[in-house]
Design a protein around this motif. Structure first.
Motif: not given
Length: 195
Positions: A152-173
């Motif tokens: 989230l701190s790097r919103v605008g970069s290509p890896t920002a959203i995938p990184q945040a989503l990865t953390g979120t999905v891992l927590i749910v799993i």
């Protein structure tokens, strides 16, 4: 690291919550006060609680452990009180009638019968703690929240959203896996007669 932190805080909250529940379950006023106090903790936003703890405990693990333990108390305290309060007085009278001490009645009869309720409280607390721990990254705490905050701190970069989503999905799993483990523990530790 995320699961380890949650489990450690949950074990601490379980010890405190069950002891509080044992201390107050026979007193309606005590039960109401314990439930109200633990409920009040949940009304404090997690960012605010961490912000209050950081000046006292610093950054990292200490404020995370305190906050997570405090947030985990309500379901465990409430379910311990409900579970112990639901034990049939005739059962405890029979246990005392065969010569069991007050402590043995509590540990061998009441807590055994209240265990499914206590375990349900632990399951609810675990699910809450999995999400709240992500916010502890704000206090440099452990866990997958760091991955989310970093993205989230790097919103605008290509890896920002995938990184945040990865953390979120891992927590749910991980939360779903832990919940499945609780179901298994419940089946293995609860007598068929009280399921």
């Amino acid at each position: 690291m995320h699961v380890s932190a949650v489990i450690q805080c949950l074990l601490l909250a379980t010890v405190i919550g069950v002891l509080v529940g044992i201390a107050v379950y026979r007193s309606p006023a005590g039960s109401a006060i314990a439930t109200a106090l633990s409920s009040t903790i949940l009304t404090i936003p997690s960012f605010a609680l961490l912000g209050l703890l950081i000046p006292i405990l610093g950054l990292g693990v200490p404020p995370t452990v305190i906050a997570l333990t405090m947030y985990s108390l309500l379901p465990i305290v409430r379910n311990t009180i409900v579970g112990l309060g639901a034990v049939d007085p005739a059962v405890t009278d029979a246990a005392r009638g065969i010569g069991m001490s007050r402590l043995r009645v509590l540990t061998r009869v009441e807590l055994v019968l209240a265990w499914p309720s206590i375990l349900t409280g632990m399951r609810v607390s675990t699910q809450m703690a999995m999400g709240i721990l992500a916010i502890a990254a704000y206090a440099k705490g452990p866990g997958l929240g760091n991955l989310i905050f970093s993205g989230l701190s790097r919103v605008g970069s290509p890896t920002a959203i995938p990184q945040a989503l990865t953390g979120t999905v891992l927590i749910v799993i991980l939360a779903l896996i832990l919940d499945g483990i609780y179901v298994l523990i419940g089946r293995l530790t609860t007598s068929k007669g009280i399921r």
